[in-house]
Design a protein around this motif. Structure first.
Motif, PDB file in Angstrom:
ATOM      1  N   SER A 143      68.542  -0.894  69.907  1.00 37.34           N
ATOM      2  CA  SER A 143      67.832  -0.975  71.177  1.00 37.34           C
ATOM      3  C   SER A 143      67.972   0.358  71.915  1.00 37.34           C
ATOM      4  O   SER A 143      68.055   1.408  71.284  1.00 37.34           O
ATOM      5  N   SER A 144      68.017   0.321  73.225  1.00 36.99           N
ATOM      6  CA  SER A 144      68.051   1.542  74.030  1.00 36.99           C
ATOM      7  C   SER A 144      68.575   1.220  75.426  1.00 36.99           C
ATOM      8  O   SER A 144      68.438   0.091  75.912  1.00 36.99           O
ATOM      9  N   ILE A 145      69.155   2.239  76.061  1.00 36.45           N
ATOM     10  CA  ILE A 145      69.503   2.097  77.486  1.00 36.45           C
ATOM     11  C   ILE A 145      68.269   1.673  78.274  1.00 36.45           C
ATOM     12  O   ILE A 145      68.351   0.918  79.243  1.00 36.45           O
ATOM     13  N   GLY A 146      67.113   2.146  77.826  1.00 38.36           N
ATOM     14  CA  GLY A 146      65.873   1.873  78.524  1.00 38.36           C
ATOM     15  C   GLY A 146      65.503   0.412  78.617  1.00 38.36           C
ATOM     16  O   GLY A 146      64.616   0.049  79.397  1.00 38.36           O
ATOM     17  N   HIS A 147      66.177  -0.456  77.843  1.00 39.73           N
ATOM     18  CA  HIS A 147      65.854  -1.888  77.915  1.00 39.73           C
ATOM     19  C   HIS A 147      66.063  -2.423  79.326  1.00 39.73           C
ATOM     20  O   HIS A 147      65.445  -3.419  79.715  1.00 39.73           O
ATOM     21  N   ARG A 148      66.938  -1.761  80.098  1.00 40.98           N
ATOM     22  CA  ARG A 148      67.240  -2.236  81.457  1.00 40.98           C
ATOM     23  C   ARG A 148      66.026  -2.159  82.379  1.00 40.98           C
ATOM     24  O   ARG A 148      65.984  -2.832  83.408  1.00 40.98           O
ATOM     25  N   PHE A 149      65.063  -1.344  82.015  1.00 41.11           N
ATOM     26  CA  PHE A 149      63.851  -1.211  82.832  1.00 41.11           C
ATOM     27  C   PHE A 149      62.720  -2.089  82.301  1.00 41.11           C
ATOM     28  O   PHE A 149      61.621  -2.077  82.862  1.00 41.11           O
ATOM     29  N   GLY A 150      62.986  -2.831  81.240  1.00 42.92           N
ATOM     30  CA  GLY A 150      61.950  -3.629  80.613  1.00 42.92           C
ATOM     31  C   GLY A 150      61.701  -4.955  81.308  1.00 42.92           C
ATOM     32  O   GLY A 150      62.625  -5.584  81.830  1.00 42.92           O
ATOM     33  N   ARG A 151      60.465  -5.366  81.302  1.00 39.43           N
ATOM     34  CA  ARG A 151      60.059  -6.677  81.812  1.00 39.43           C
ATOM     35  C   ARG A 151      59.128  -7.299  80.776  1.00 39.43           C
ATOM     36  O   ARG A 151      58.255  -6.612  80.242  1.00 39.43           O
ATOM     37  N   ILE A 152      59.306  -8.588  80.514  1.00 38.44           N
ATOM     38  CA  ILE A 152      58.454  -9.269  79.547  1.00 38.44           C
ATOM     39  C   ILE A 152      57.905 -10.538  80.161  1.00 38.44           C
ATOM     40  O   ILE A 152      58.660 -11.376  80.671  1.00 38.44           O
ATOM     41  N   ASP A 153      56.591 -10.653  80.123  1.00 36.81           N
ATOM     42  CA  ASP A 153      55.924 -11.902  80.477  1.00 36.81           C
ATOM     43  C   ASP A 153      55.746 -12.668  79.174  1.00 36.81           C
ATOM     44  O   ASP A 153      54.950 -12.275  78.321  1.00 36.81           O
ATOM     45  N   PRO A 154      56.491 -13.767  78.962  1.00 38.63           N
ATOM     46  CA  PRO A 154      56.408 -14.463  77.681  1.00 38.63           C
ATOM     47  C   PRO A 154      55.019 -14.999  77.365  1.00 38.63           C
ATOM     48  O   PRO A 154      54.688 -15.228  76.199  1.00 38.63           O
ATOM     49  N   ALA A 155      54.203 -15.175  78.401  1.00 39.33           N
ATOM     50  CA  ALA A 155      52.833 -15.624  78.152  1.00 39.33           C
ATOM     51  C   ALA A 155      51.978 -14.501  77.572  1.00 39.33           C
ATOM     52  O   ALA A 155      50.987 -14.765  76.884  1.00 39.33           O
ATOM     53  N   ASP A 156      52.352 -13.261  77.835  1.00 39.76           N
ATOM     54  CA  ASP A 156      51.612 -12.104  77.322  1.00 39.76           C
ATOM     55  C   ASP A 156      52.585 -10.933  77.205  1.00 39.76           C
ATOM     56  O   ASP A 156      52.573 -10.010  78.022  1.00 39.76           O
ATOM     57  N   PRO A 157      53.459 -10.943  76.194  1.00 45.25           N
ATOM     58  CA  PRO A 157      54.541  -9.952  76.115  1.00 45.25           C
ATOM     59  C   PRO A 157      54.078  -8.540  75.805  1.00 45.25           C
ATOM     60  O   PRO A 157      54.882  -7.612  75.851  1.00 45.25           O
ATOM     61  N   GLN A 158      52.787  -8.355  75.500  1.00 48.39           N
ATOM     62  CA  GLN A 158      52.301  -7.017  75.172  1.00 48.39           C
ATOM     63  C   GLN A 158      51.657  -6.307  76.361  1.00 48.39           C
ATOM     64  O   GLN A 158      51.212  -5.165  76.225  1.00 48.39           O
ATOM     65  N   SER A 159      51.621  -6.953  77.513  1.00 49.32           N
ATOM     66  CA  SER A 159      50.919  -6.372  78.657  1.00 49.32           C
ATOM     67  C   SER A 159      51.900  -5.821  79.680  1.00 49.32           C
ATOM     68  O   SER A 159      53.086  -6.115  79.658  1.00 49.32           O
ATOM     69  N   GLY A 160      51.342  -5.003  80.588  1.00 47.58           N
ATOM     70  CA  GLY A 160      52.147  -4.434  81.655  1.00 47.58           C
ATOM     71  C   GLY A 160      52.613  -3.033  81.323  1.00 47.58           C
ATOM     72  O   GLY A 160      52.442  -2.533  80.213  1.00 47.58           O
TER      73      GLY A 160
END
Length: 295
Positions: A143-160
């Protein structure tokens, strides 16, 4: 306990390790260290010519399998080739990654989410029965330190926005969900991150993003070899437990020697893990085998 270094890697003779993205950077250093300790290492890479050149530099018992994580057909073919060649897999290192790219994979996925998460999700699922049949096997996802800035919408995890951070959060959600599925088996799922490291993962990023990362990596002495240490500890330390997450122990987890670190609270959201898992199975059409628990 002292600083964990490459010299702490126990002998790997008789073990088969598959490392994705092993022709350069952290993946190359990971494969090299494992081969030096006696493992049979499969370099699973998009460019076979570059992978063969890397295998020659590494030496030991190394081989190449073509793997393009941006193509589910390629993932299937690579898994079949590995299965044809080997009756066991002791270690799968989901290392390959991209950042700074825009566009879609061959299957229509947002490319960073598709390569960094979905491709590895599919590969792991297609090799899981070999891992389950191998005592003491491990899946290590980078993974990466950058995961802390990640957000996932489970209904559409590829958007945003923040595609790279989102994909790296997905890596940790996957690690923890797989860890629970493997409970009671001899196979564990763990994760690692390299901290700041000067590697080719940033080659497609804008100068605004790439230059500061390279400066930080050099200030903290994060060569690819140092960046590979958390992965190598996750992969080989006898004391590692399922669900563990390793990264540099220094300031902000940028530099230092590998130790246990803590992921963001979102990475431990069980409901989010489960929803992402279900979406990932649907998108990849890869259903994981149900592990047989030990009594």
């Amino acid at each position: 306990m002292g600083k964990w270094t490459e010299t702490d890697i126990p002998g790997q003779h008789g073990r088969v390790a598959v490392v994705t993205g092993a022709n350069t950077g952290i993946g190359f250093e990971t494969a090299k260290a494992l081969a030096t300790r006696g493992a049979s290492v499969v370099l699973a890479c998009r460019n076979p010519d570059k992978a063969r050149a890397a295998a020659e530099r590494i030496g030991g018992t190394t081989e190449v399998v073509r793997l393009d994580l941006a193509s589910l057909d390629s993932v299937r073919e690579a898994a079949e080739e590995i299965r044809d060649r080997h009756r066991r897999v002791d270690l799968l290192v989901n290392n390959a990654g991209v950042t700074g790219l825009s566009g879609r994979t061959e299957d229509g996925f947002e490319i960073q989410f598709g390569v960094n998460h979905l491709g590895h999700f599919a590969l792991t699922g297609r090799l899981l029965d070999l891992l389950l049949a191998t005592p003491g096997s491990r899946v290590v996802t980078v993974s990466s330190i950058g995961h802390r800035f990640g957000r996932i919408d489970p209904a559409d995890p590829q958007s945003g926005g923040g595609a790279y951070a989102r994909s790296k959060l997905a890596n940790l959600l996957f690690t923890q969900a797989l860890h629970r599925r493997l409970s009671g088996t001899d196979t564990i799922s763990v994760a690692a991150h390299p901290g700041g490291a000067s590697t080719e993962v940033f080659r497609y990023s804008s100068p605004f993003f790439r230059v500061p990362n390279l400066v930080i990596a050099r200030l903290f002495g994060r060569t690819p070899a140092m960046g590979a240490l958390p992965t190598l500890r996750a992969a080989t330390d006898p004391g590692v437990k399922g669900g563990d997450y390793f990264g540099p122990a220094g300031l902000f987890e940028i530099g230092g020697f590998p130790d246990l670190v803590t992921a963001s609270s979102r990475a431990h959201d069980v409901q989010l893990q489960q929803r992402l898992w279900a979406v990932s199975e649907e998108l990849t059409n890869v259903a994981y085998p149900k592990p047989a628990r030990h009594s």
